[in-house]
Design an enzyme around this catalytic site. Structure first.
Site, mmCIF file in Angstrom:
data_model
loop_
_atom_site.group_PDB
_atom_site.id
_atom_site.type_symbol
_atom_site.label_atom_id
_atom_site.label_comp_id
_atom_site.label_asym_id
_atom_site.label_seq_id
_atom_site.Cartn_x
_atom_site.Cartn_y
_atom_site.Cartn_z
ATOM 1 N N LYS A 195 0.840 -1.212 0.000
ATOM 2 C CA LYS A 195 0.000 0.000 0.000
ATOM 3 C C LYS A 195 0.870 1.255 0.000
ATOM 4 O O LYS A 195 0.620 2.191 -0.751
ATOM 5 C CB LYS A 195 -0.918 0.025 1.236
ATOM 6 N N ARG B 148 -9.494 0.986 8.903
ATOM 7 C CA ARG B 148 -9.112 -0.398 9.204
ATOM 8 C C ARG B 148 -10.199 -1.138 9.952
ATOM 9 O O ARG B 148 -10.039 -2.327 10.211
ATOM 10 C CB ARG B 148 -7.869 -0.386 10.092
ATOM 11 N N ARG C 134 11.901 -5.710 4.952
ATOM 12 C CA ARG C 134 11.685 -4.264 4.715
ATOM 13 C C ARG C 134 12.703 -3.413 5.479
ATOM 14 O O ARG C 134 12.986 -3.646 6.636
ATOM 15 C CB ARG C 134 10.282 -3.870 5.171
ATOM 16 N N ARG D 110 11.576 -1.545 10.892
ATOM 17 C CA ARG D 110 10.470 -1.087 11.721
ATOM 18 C C ARG D 110 10.325 -1.992 12.937
ATOM 19 O O ARG D 110 10.402 -3.198 12.802
ATOM 20 C CB ARG D 110 9.172 -1.097 10.893
ATOM 21 N N ARG E 33 -0.469 -8.754 13.332
ATOM 22 C CA ARG E 33 -0.990 -7.746 12.388
ATOM 23 C C ARG E 33 -1.800 -8.427 11.281
ATOM 24 O O ARG E 33 -2.822 -7.900 10.851
ATOM 25 C CB ARG E 33 0.166 -6.931 11.799
HETATM 26 P P1 AP5 Z 1 4.943 -1.529 1.827
HETATM 27 O O1 AP5 Z 1 4.641 -0.735 0.611
HETATM 28 O O2 AP5 Z 1 5.627 -0.838 2.967
HETATM 29 O O3 AP5 Z 1 3.620 -2.296 2.323
HETATM 30 P P2 AP5 Z 1 2.363 -1.774 3.141
HETATM 31 O O4 AP5 Z 1 1.177 -2.466 2.590
HETATM 32 O O5 AP5 Z 1 2.358 -0.287 3.185
HETATM 33 O O6 AP5 Z 1 2.727 -2.422 4.538
HETATM 34 P P3 AP5 Z 1 2.708 -1.810 6.017
HETATM 35 O O7 AP5 Z 1 3.422 -2.832 6.865
HETATM 36 O O8 AP5 Z 1 3.250 -0.414 6.058
HETATM 37 O O9 AP5 Z 1 1.207 -1.815 6.305
HETATM 38 P P4 AP5 Z 1 0.542 -1.861 7.664
HETATM 39 O O10 AP5 Z 1 -0.849 -1.696 7.238
HETATM 40 O O11 AP5 Z 1 0.816 -3.047 8.522
HETATM 41 O O12 AP5 Z 1 1.277 -0.712 8.485
HETATM 42 P P5 AP5 Z 1 0.910 0.799 8.794
HETATM 43 O O13 AP5 Z 1 2.142 1.580 8.696
HETATM 44 O O14 AP5 Z 1 -0.288 1.229 8.024
HETATM 45 O O15 AP5 Z 1 5.815 -2.794 1.384
HETATM 46 C C1 AP5 Z 1 6.298 -3.746 2.312
HETATM 47 C C2 AP5 Z 1 7.643 -4.307 1.831
HETATM 48 O O16 AP5 Z 1 7.458 -5.012 0.613
HETATM 49 C C3 AP5 Z 1 8.703 -3.230 1.510
HETATM 50 O O17 AP5 Z 1 9.960 -3.720 1.860
HETATM 51 C C4 AP5 Z 1 8.597 -3.031 -0.019
HETATM 52 O O18 AP5 Z 1 9.821 -2.615 -0.585
HETATM 53 C C5 AP5 Z 1 8.203 -4.426 -0.468
HETATM 54 N N1 AP5 Z 1 7.340 -4.430 -1.644
HETATM 55 C C6 AP5 Z 1 6.234 -3.669 -1.864
HETATM 56 N N2 AP5 Z 1 5.656 -3.986 -3.041
HETATM 57 C C7 AP5 Z 1 6.413 -4.991 -3.576
HETATM 58 C C8 AP5 Z 1 6.318 -5.768 -4.787
HETATM 59 N N3 AP5 Z 1 5.334 -5.573 -5.678
HETATM 60 N N4 AP5 Z 1 7.257 -6.711 -4.998
HETATM 61 C C9 AP5 Z 1 8.268 -6.908 -4.099
HETATM 62 N N5 AP5 Z 1 8.407 -6.216 -2.949
HETATM 63 C C10 AP5 Z 1 7.489 -5.262 -2.686
HETATM 64 O O19 AP5 Z 1 0.426 0.685 10.322
HETATM 65 C C11 AP5 Z 1 1.347 0.374 11.358
HETATM 66 C C12 AP5 Z 1 0.612 0.349 12.701
HETATM 67 O O20 AP5 Z 1 0.031 1.645 12.971
HETATM 68 C C13 AP5 Z 1 -0.595 -0.624 12.766
HETATM 69 O O21 AP5 Z 1 -0.190 -1.937 13.088
HETATM 70 C C14 AP5 Z 1 -1.430 0.037 13.889
HETATM 71 O O22 AP5 Z 1 -0.881 -0.239 15.153
HETATM 72 C C15 AP5 Z 1 -1.249 1.534 13.601
HETATM 73 N N6 AP5 Z 1 -2.282 2.054 12.680
HETATM 74 C C16 AP5 Z 1 -2.074 2.619 11.457
HETATM 75 N N7 AP5 Z 1 -3.235 2.987 10.899
HETATM 76 C C17 AP5 Z 1 -4.206 2.665 11.799
HETATM 77 C C18 AP5 Z 1 -5.624 2.769 11.789
HETATM 78 N N8 AP5 Z 1 -6.289 3.292 10.741
HETATM 79 N N9 AP5 Z 1 -6.298 2.313 12.864
HETATM 80 C C19 AP5 Z 1 -5.667 1.787 13.934
HETATM 81 N N10 AP5 Z 1 -4.314 1.641 14.011
HETATM 82 C C20 AP5 Z 1 -3.595 2.079 12.944
#
Ligand code: AP5
Length: 220
Positions: free
Chosen positions: A13, A93, A132, A165, A176
């Site tokens: 994402k 979410r 990552r 991270r 997660r």
């Molecule tokens: P990346 O693009 O970083 O993936 P992502 O889907 O953004 O993954 P996240 O781990 O950031 O999502 P998340 O939803 O768990 O975390 P968030 O920060 O929102 O890619 C991942 C890896 O894969 C990278 O190394 C990239 O290079 C690689 N990659 C990407 N695409 C690729 C491809 N096509 N081929 C090969 N490699 C690829 O949330 C973190 C925490 O914050 C949550 O756990 C929660 O505690 C809190 N939080 C955030 N938002 C909320 C909310 N709305 N409500 C409640 N808590 C929240």
């Protein structure tokens, strides 16, 4: 263009959101990035969110709804930053967050144009998250296995140090993924019942291919 990216942790994402933001000249609003910044700065929001994030749990809905309202609106109108549109990454979410977002977007007259669901098998997600690395300076995202930087440990763009991270440990990643399945995946059906078009994209392909597939759907 008002876009929402849905997908499990590691689905890409953030990666695809940044490309969409660049393509359409609109901001990427990542609640995860906003929370991590708040934690780094030690703000009251960061202090509240840190323990949830470290455990892989969701930050409470009321905190998240307050945060998103602050980002998207200014006195009941769209915030200047989102005048031309936005890409939401990581919000909503839960069902409560999705309903709250609908109300907010209604209020400011900026309905979603599309929901993009990026799907990737669990074993690939786990490998992506364990590899990552993020630039501590500019936030660029790499993967030591799949999208490595030219020089190990160093950002190609700005030369900053690459860090892991804290919530990418094996146990936290499992939690997660569970939370995604229980609380966030049902939002796909929620949006399919709405008037907003929902596009499903296979995210288990190289970044550029996923990007082309998303652009193709949005521009068709
Ligand atoms: P990346 O693009 O970083 O993936 P992502 O889907 O953004 O993954 P996240 O781990 O950031 O999502 P998340 O939803 O768990 O975390 P968030 O920060 O929102 O890619 C991942 C890896 O894969 C990278 O190394 C990239 O290079 C690689 N990659 C990407 N695409 C690729 C491809 N096509 N081929 C090969 N490699 C690829 O949330 C973190 C925490 O914050 C949550 O756990 C929660 O505690 C809190 N939080 C955030 N938002 C909320 C909310 N709305 N409500 C409640 N808590 C929240």
């Amino acid at each position: 263009m008002n876009l929402l990216l849905l997908g499990a942790p590691g689905a890409g994402k953030g990666t695809q959101g940044a490309l969409l933001a660049e393509r359409y000249g609109i901001p990427k609003i990542s609640t995860g990035d906003l929370l991590r910044e708040a934690v780094r700065e030690g703000t009251p929001l960061g202090q509240k969110a840190k323990s949830y994030m470290d455990a892989g749990e969701l930050v409470p809905d009321e905190v998240m709804l307050g945060l998103i309202q602050e980002v998207l609106t200014e006195d009941g109108t769209p915030d200047e930053a989102v005048e031309r549109g936005f890409v939401l990454d990581g919000f909503p979410r839960t069902l409560r967050q999705a309903e709250g977002l609908d109300r907010l977007l209604d209020e400011i007259g900026r309905p979603l144009d599309a929901v993009i669901v990026v799907s990737v098998p669990d074993d690939v997600l786990i490998r992506r998250l364990s590899g990552r690395r993020t630039c501590a300076n500019c936030g660029a995202v790499y993967n030591v296995y799949l999208e490595p930087p030219r020089t190990a440990g160093t950002c190609d763009r700005c030369g900053g140090p690459l860090v892991e991270r804290p919530d990418d440990t094996a146990a936290t990643v499992r939690r997660r993924l569970e939370i995604y399945q229980e609380q966030t995946e049902p939002l796909i059906a929620y949006y399919e019942r709405s008037r907003t078009p929902v596009y499903r994209v296979d995210g288990d392909r190289p970044v550029e291919e996923v990007q082309r597939a998303i652009m193709g759907l949005l521009e068709s």
